[in-house]
Design a protein around this motif. Sequence first.
Motif, PDB file in Angstrom:
ATOM      1  N   ILE A 511       0.896  -1.127   0.134  1.00  0.00           N
ATOM      2  CA  ILE A 511      -0.139  -0.251   0.145  1.00  0.00           C
ATOM      3  C   ILE A 511       0.659   1.156  -0.383  1.00  0.00           C
ATOM      4  O   ILE A 511       0.217   2.211  -0.366  1.00  0.00           O
ATOM      5  N   GLN A 512       2.026   1.144   0.478  1.00  0.00           N
ATOM      6  CA  GLN A 512       2.546   2.382   1.033  1.00  0.00           C
ATOM      7  C   GLN A 512       3.535   2.973  -1.268  1.00  0.00           C
ATOM      8  O   GLN A 512       3.524   3.965  -1.492  1.00  0.00           O
ATOM      9  N   GLY A 513       3.483   1.858  -2.088  1.00  0.00           N
ATOM     10  CA  GLY A 513       4.443   2.059  -2.897  1.00  0.00           C
ATOM     11  C   GLY A 513       3.385   2.591  -3.850  1.00  0.00           C
ATOM     12  O   GLY A 513       3.330   3.233  -4.756  1.00  0.00           O
ATOM     13  N   HIS A 514       1.581   1.966  -3.135  1.00  0.00           N
ATOM     14  CA  HIS A 514       0.388   1.948  -4.520  1.00  0.00           C
ATOM     15  C   HIS A 514      -0.020   3.203  -3.948  1.00  0.00           C
ATOM     16  O   HIS A 514      -0.188   4.221  -5.155  1.00  0.00           O
ATOM     17  N   ARG A 515       0.088   4.299  -3.521  1.00  0.00           N
ATOM     18  CA  ARG A 515       0.167   5.336  -2.668  1.00  0.00           C
ATOM     19  C   ARG A 515       1.001   6.266  -2.902  1.00  0.00           C
ATOM     20  O   ARG A 515       0.338   7.221  -3.579  1.00  0.00           O
ATOM     21  N   ALA A 516       2.012   5.991  -3.205  1.00  0.00           N
ATOM     22  CA  ALA A 516       3.286   6.740  -4.105  1.00  0.00           C
ATOM     23  C   ALA A 516       2.994   7.199  -5.011  1.00  0.00           C
ATOM     24  O   ALA A 516       2.949   8.003  -5.592  1.00  0.00           O
ATOM     25  N   TYR A 517       2.826   6.014  -5.896  1.00  0.00           N
ATOM     26  CA  TYR A 517       2.121   6.056  -7.407  1.00  0.00           C
ATOM     27  C   TYR A 517       1.338   6.524  -7.248  1.00  0.00           C
ATOM     28  O   TYR A 517       1.130   6.682  -8.381  1.00  0.00           O
ATOM     29  N   ALA A 518       0.079   6.706  -6.650  1.00  0.00           N
ATOM     30  CA  ALA A 518      -1.210   7.277  -7.027  1.00  0.00           C
ATOM     31  C   ALA A 518      -1.356   8.928  -6.465  1.00  0.00           C
ATOM     32  O   ALA A 518      -1.762   9.853  -6.623  1.00  0.00           O
ATOM     33  N   GLY A 519       0.331   9.131  -6.354  1.00  0.00           N
ATOM     34  CA  GLY A 519       0.982  11.067  -6.069  1.00  0.00           C
ATOM     35  C   GLY A 519       1.018  11.368  -4.617  1.00  0.00           C
ATOM     36  O   GLY A 519       0.923  12.409  -4.135  1.00  0.00           O
ATOM     37  N   HIS A 520       1.756  10.144  -3.461  1.00  0.00           N
ATOM     38  CA  HIS A 520       2.056  10.356  -2.628  1.00  0.00           C
ATOM     39  C   HIS A 520       0.718  10.451  -1.838  1.00  0.00           C
ATOM     40  O   HIS A 520       1.248  11.726  -1.251  1.00  0.00           O
ATOM     41  N   LYS A 521       0.001   9.636  -1.638  1.00  0.00           N
ATOM     42  CA  LYS A 521      -1.085   9.958  -0.431  1.00  0.00           C
ATOM     43  C   LYS A 521       0.098   9.795   1.121  1.00  0.00           C
ATOM     44  O   LYS A 521       0.779   8.456   1.272  1.00  0.00           O
ATOM     45  N   LYS A 522      -0.810  10.662   1.380  1.00  0.00           N
ATOM     46  CA  LYS A 522      -0.001  10.134   3.051  1.00  0.00           C
ATOM     47  C   LYS A 522      -0.450   9.150   3.739  1.00  0.00           C
ATOM     48  O   LYS A 522      -1.275   7.926   3.788  1.00  0.00           O
ATOM     49  N   TYR A 523       1.315   8.974   4.196  1.00  0.00           N
ATOM     50  CA  TYR A 523       1.634   7.179   4.380  1.00  0.00           C
ATOM     51  C   TYR A 523       2.258   7.316   6.425  1.00  0.00           C
ATOM     52  O   TYR A 523       3.094   7.554   5.789  1.00  0.00           O
ATOM     53  N   ILE A 524       1.424   7.213   7.136  1.00  0.00           N
ATOM     54  CA  ILE A 524       1.957   7.394   8.432  1.00  0.00           C
ATOM     55  C   ILE A 524       2.882   6.489   8.604  1.00  0.00           C
ATOM     56  O   ILE A 524       2.333   4.796   8.950  1.00  0.00           O
ATOM     57  N   THR A 525       4.379   6.341   8.616  1.00  0.00           N
ATOM     58  CA  THR A 525       4.808   5.078   9.000  1.00  0.00           C
ATOM     59  C   THR A 525       5.713   5.221  10.487  1.00  0.00           C
ATOM     60  O   THR A 525       6.716   6.570  10.595  1.00  0.00           O
ATOM     61  N   PRO A 526       4.564   4.699  11.270  1.00  0.00           N
ATOM     62  CA  PRO A 526       5.787   4.921  12.637  1.00  0.00           C
ATOM     63  C   PRO A 526       6.986   4.572  13.456  1.00  0.00           C
ATOM     64  O   PRO A 526       7.371   3.510  13.124  1.00  0.00           O
TER      65      PRO A 526
END
Length: 590
Positions: A511-526
């Motif tokens: 999902i991190q890669g998918h969201r990045a490919y979709a325009g870098h949608k917010k992804y919180i990495t603890p």
Amino acid sequence: MAKSKNNAKKVSYISVPSQIINSLSSSSLQSLLLSPKKPSRNRFFGLNLYRSPRLWFLALFLFCFLGMLKLSYNLDPLVPFSPYPCVTSQPLLQDSFSKKLTTRSQLGFVSNGEKNDIKDQEVGSVDARELKSEVGFGSNEVKDETLKGVVDFQGGKSDGVEEESEFWKQPDGLGYKPCLKFSREYSRWSEQIVKNRRKYLLVVVSGGMNQQRNQIVDAVVIARILGAALVVPILQVNVIWGDESEFSDIFDLEHFKRVLANDVRIVSSLPSTHITTRPVVESRTPLHVSPQWIRARYLKRLNRDGVLLLRGLDSRLSKDLPSDLQKLRCKVAFNALRFAPPILELGNKLAERMRSKGPYLALHLRMELDVWVRTGCQPGLSHEYDEIINNERKQRPELLTARSNMTYHERKLAGLCPLNAMEVARLLKALGAPKSTRIYWAGGQPLGGKEALQPLTREFPHFYNKEDLALPGELKPFANRASLMAAIDYIVSENSDVFMPSHGGNMGHAIQGHRAYAGHKKYITPNKRHMLPYFLNSSLPGAEFNRIIKELHRDSLGQPELRTIKAGRDVTKYPVPECMCSDSHTGSSL
């Protein structure tokens, strides 16, 4: 006495009810005696009765009673009574609030948590199933109207609105967009490869849905390296969940073939000319092998026998490949592997139901029994649950994937353990998530059930999973199919405004890669390794704790990261720079 009787016959008297006499003042009574007036024919509507305060009081009481009766008859039963009915200020805010609740009640999407957020305005128990209705429009109107009411009333954004908007703010994507432009050499070889009818690659992929997905990506790349046609991958029955799903049950097979038609030929089965051929079986491929190693190892045998069977492809292919092969990886992961139509349809419906209430956060909670066993960690629930985990670990030591020479506390401080519900709640609050945050949680049932989730649901009551959102019967076709359920979670999570995993894993990485490919949608990495010491510091003031946690995560919110900064990074997790480019060339500043 006779004289008295005669006088009585001559004097005229005014008959007045005693109730009215008692209500008159002495001056009024004196004027009445001195200046008697002709009584009205209708004594009930006489002028004196009309001036009676008690009559006015009675009329006012009846008027109010009838008005309240009519009002209560017309009230929407889902709109709670205000605990302060006499307050007439804040008209815009009240109007916005009433419109919001009315619209949501029409959508059938009003949760217990939202009602309980209004002090002393509980209107009864509402089961989570009341959320399940046809939703797919009007969501923007609900969100915009609510925020407009708050802003209009206060003359600007309040601190709460600013904090909420800050939490939902998306990272700067620096202008990066997908770009999968292959080299001329790659295109020249493509025509020859897709016409090949002699070499076929069979692969068996294992693990959960997301693990299988990663292996399918590598299988396509290996087929390209060998110049072979790829037979639709065989999905091994999952030993943990017993899922017997096939490729076409999870993914759109025809779409998969069509997207990759110019890269690798995909066939549903071996042709009749190769069915009787005994394939070369390879199940001991080393980790992180290069394209040169693959050609040297398999190409001669594949040309001779025509069929090669590979097993256990997980992490076998190197993450550092030539640019064209990295682009092919992205093409498979982000374009070709689309979920089957029934899964995609339901997943999008559930995402729309979450979206109809405004922006939402998706959490991937890793709190199942097997996760605690494999990581060598403890959930922090009770001694009884710790014993369950320890006993399971003793009976199946092969499940322990964490470093066996480390104690639980050492693993915890090293950031190797999943966050439990309390830690997730503290992290979200420190990052500015408002209590009204709507959360979709993906994952299996946590060890400890609802009790394990209570620290999180107390802080964020608007907490839903697919079972809460699905209408009766919608999940029935996917029952007892863990891979299909995981695919539904993937769709709703990928469509969220913010995503956060409680622990690393295949789904979180995908999902991190998918969201990045979709325009870098917010992804919180603890940032578990650095933040946990502050979690243990009980003397730290709340404001200072929040400031530190925000600072630790300033660069962990889904901003573009170059894959090439660190060796071994997966391009399907970090698609910049091979699969995404920026017209402004801002990538050089990363």
